[in-house]
Design a protein around this motif. Structure first.
Motif, mmCIF file in Angstrom:
data_model
loop_
_atom_site.group_PDB
_atom_site.id
_atom_site.type_symbol
_atom_site.label_atom_id
_atom_site.label_comp_id
_atom_site.label_asym_id
_atom_site.label_seq_id
_atom_site.Cartn_x
_atom_site.Cartn_y
_atom_site.Cartn_z
ATOM 1 N N GLY A 422 0.827 -1.188 0.000
ATOM 2 C CA GLY A 422 0.000 0.000 0.000
ATOM 3 C C GLY A 422 0.863 1.240 0.000
ATOM 4 N N ASP A 423 0.635 2.121 0.975
ATOM 5 C CA ASP A 423 1.455 3.332 1.103
ATOM 6 C C ASP A 423 2.559 3.183 2.144
ATOM 7 N N VAL A 424 2.753 1.964 2.639
ATOM 8 C CA VAL A 424 3.673 1.736 3.751
ATOM 9 C C VAL A 424 4.938 1.032 3.268
ATOM 10 N N ILE A 425 6.074 1.521 3.718
ATOM 11 C CA ILE A 425 7.350 0.850 3.462
ATOM 12 C C ILE A 425 7.859 0.302 4.789
ATOM 13 N N THR A 426 8.030 -1.013 4.857
ATOM 14 C CA THR A 426 8.587 -1.653 6.051
ATOM 15 C C THR A 426 10.046 -1.963 5.781
ATOM 16 N N LEU A 427 10.913 -1.457 6.637
ATOM 17 C CA LEU A 427 12.354 -1.649 6.483
ATOM 18 C C LEU A 427 12.848 -2.484 7.654
ATOM 19 N N VAL A 428 13.340 -3.687 7.360
ATOM 20 C CA VAL A 428 13.855 -4.568 8.420
ATOM 21 C C VAL A 428 15.319 -4.903 8.136
ATOM 22 N N THR A 429 16.058 -5.073 9.215
ATOM 23 C CA THR A 429 17.459 -5.475 9.123
ATOM 24 C C THR A 429 17.707 -6.617 10.102
ATOM 25 N N ASN A 430 18.814 -7.306 9.928
ATOM 26 C CA ASN A 430 19.163 -8.375 10.877
ATOM 27 C C ASN A 430 20.610 -8.294 11.347
ATOM 28 N N TYR A 431 21.252 -7.136 11.162
ATOM 29 C CA TYR A 431 22.653 -7.054 11.593
ATOM 30 C C TYR A 431 22.803 -6.701 13.061
ATOM 31 N N GLY A 432 21.708 -6.273 13.694
ATOM 32 C CA GLY A 432 21.723 -6.122 15.136
ATOM 33 C C GLY A 432 22.203 -4.772 15.634
ATOM 34 N N SER A 433 22.355 -4.687 16.958
ATOM 35 C CA SER A 433 22.635 -3.410 17.630
ATOM 36 C C SER A 433 24.113 -3.059 17.577
ATOM 37 N N LYS A 434 24.686 -3.137 16.419
ATOM 38 C CA LYS A 434 26.095 -2.805 16.239
ATOM 39 C C LYS A 434 26.227 -1.318 15.933
#
Length: 514
Positions: A422-434
């Protein structure tokens, strides 16, 4: 020769059940809008809690009244529905694999499991959910009955299938033979589950009457169906029609082609092809997990009749907890964001929001009361926020288009994935709290807002640039729509006031709204 007189007895039994008000059937279109919290009744909440050692694989005292007492906790997480484990009476006694606290070894279809409470308790649970505008999905087992001793099965103890003639002949399952998967018995040499003959017209009628009356009696809103692939696929349309509500089946396969074929027979299925790779994407050494997830999403989206009514999940009673794979809180936040904002109906297993870390059965099934119901935890608060955003997006103008849209993968790499829905962009990462920063640029004609932080995203010359620091997820939404729909209103008004001072004459720094 199978007995025929039992059918009339069952019909007579059904006819004397107390009258109830008609249930408002909840179909796939209504369930598409929900967010589900999955519960093992024995392990989520107890009215009189006592210490529980999951390694014992024994009843720990969780019950329906305990769930009632913790509905504020569930609703505070933003969930609009719960899925409870099977409710019917199970076999009693200790097997090689413990007691039947989970509910998947039925003995009597017409009696409730006394370990979980009374009819009044169950009715009150449903009523309290409905008063809150929430819904309930009940787990259902019709493929088999339970058995304490595979060498000496007491068929007469079962109800209604109290004769060996109601069952397929005992045989081990050959995974390469579809008929064997449907008609042979689940189990091992230590325990086996007698397989009900669902080809029998008499059995079919009994099961149709059973599920129709169960749904009406307790006003359930949906069914979760155990061991779906172990029953012939043509059985399910009539069964779900008899129930009159949305069905979501357990079809355990990672092959999208094989998986999607089953949506011709049941509207909903647990999305195992995506779960299998998405869960592994949180493993630190798995640098291709997000790429595999994107590929699985694309395949399921193209091959399935409607991927938006599938159940999207990461944890279950049969899978490792996310925190067992990676304890980094920002990785777990990204996983939860994907779980709640990806395609389909989100399902979150109890304790996922508390970062439970059991790697396998029985340690992934602890008693919630031993861990605590902390509502101040980072992941609890994050889950609540994302669920609230999802619900608001569904209820906003254009919400129906949003919830029916399939995600488009805008970008995917070893550690970053962007999904457009829709109008939403979901941005996910998996590199962690570095202490690491990603700069992401993409074409955009609109000023965007991160709904998770309420920060404006830099946009210049039709290029949007956002910085991802320490692996924090983002949920991007057009600024104009955020103002229209009331997202981040206080924060954005403050930012506008600052802009008025720094950039006189500009009411809104962004696209021309005239």
């Amino acid at each position: 020769m199978k007995p025929r007189n039992i059918l009339s007895a069952i019909i007579q039994l059904v006819s004397v059940l107390e009258c109830v008000s008609p249930v408002l059937a909840l179909g796939k279109d209504e369930w598409r809008r929900q967010s589900i919290y999955s519960i093992i009744t024995d392990r989520f909440a107890a009215s009189n809690p006592a210490p529980c050692n999951p390694e014992d694989r024994a009843y720990c005292g969780g019950n329906w009244r305990g769930i009632i007492e913790h509905l504020d906790y569930i609703q505070g997480l933003g969930f609009t529905a719960i899925w409870i484990s099977p409710i019917v009476k199970n076999i009693e006694g200790v097997t090689k694999y413990g007691e039947a606290y989970h509910g998947y070894w039925p003995q009597d279809f017409f009696e409730l499991n006394p370990h979980f409470g009374t009819e009044d308790d169950l009715r009150e649970l449903v009523s309290e959910l409905h008063k809150r505008g929430m819904y309930i999905m009940v787990d259902t087992v019709v493929n088999h009955m339970g058995s304490l001793d595979p060498k000496s099965i007491d068929f007469a103890s079962y109800r209604p299938f109290n004769n060996e003639g109601y069952f397929h002949p005992m045989c081990p399952i050959d995974q390469d033979d579809p008929l064997s998967i449907e008609q042979c018995w689940i189990g091992t040499e230590h325990m086996t589950l007698p397989d009900i003959d669902t080809e029998s017209p008499e059995v079919i009628e009994i099961l149709h009457n059973f599920i129709s009356d169960l749904v009406k009696k307790y006003e359930f809103d949906g069914l979760r169906i155990d061991a779906t692939k172990h029953v012939r696929r043509t059985f399910w349309p009539g069964f779900c029609e008899a129930a009159g509500v949305y069905c979501q089946g357990e079809l355990w396969t990672g092959d999208p082609a094989q998986f999607c074929e089953w949506q011709d027979y049941m509207d909903g299925l647990h999305n195992f092809p995506v779960q299998g790779v998405a869960a592994q994407a949180v493993v630190p050494i798995n640098d291709r997990g997000l790429r595999k997830t994107a590929y699985a999403m694309d395949r399921v989206g193209k091959l399935c009749k409607d991927s938006t009514v599938l159940g999207l999940f990461l944890e279950s009673q049969d899978a490792p907890r996310m925190a067992a794979l990676n304890k980094d809180v920002n990785v777990l936040k990204n996983a939860m964001l994907f779980n709640l904002m990806g395609d389909g109906i989100p399902i979150v297993f109890y304790g996922q929001e508390q970062m439970f870390d059991g790697s396998h059965d029985p340690f992934n099934r602890p008693a919630m009361w031993d861990k605590g119901y902390n509502t101040d935890g980072v992941l609890y608060q994050f889950t609540s926020k994302v669920n609230s955003i999802r619900t608001a997006l569904i209820n906003a103008p254009g919400g129906e288009e949003f919830i029916r849209s399939k995600s488009k993968i805008m970008m995917v790499g070893d550690h970053v994935m962007l999904m457009y829905k829709g109008d939403v962009i979901t941005l996910v990462t998996n590199y962690g709290s570095k202490d690491k920063e990603y700069i992401i640029k993409m074409p955009s004609s609109e000023t965007m807002v991160d709904l998770l932080s309420c920060q404006m995203i830099e946009q210049s010359d039709s290029i949007m640039k956002t910085s991802v620091k320490r692996g924090e997820p983002k949920l991007l939404y057009p600024y104009v729509l955020a103002m229209r729909d009331g997202f981040c209103l206080d924060e954005l008004v403050v930012q506008d006031a600052i802009d008025d001072v720094m950039f006189p004459g500009n009411e809104i720094r962004g696209p021309d709204l005239n």
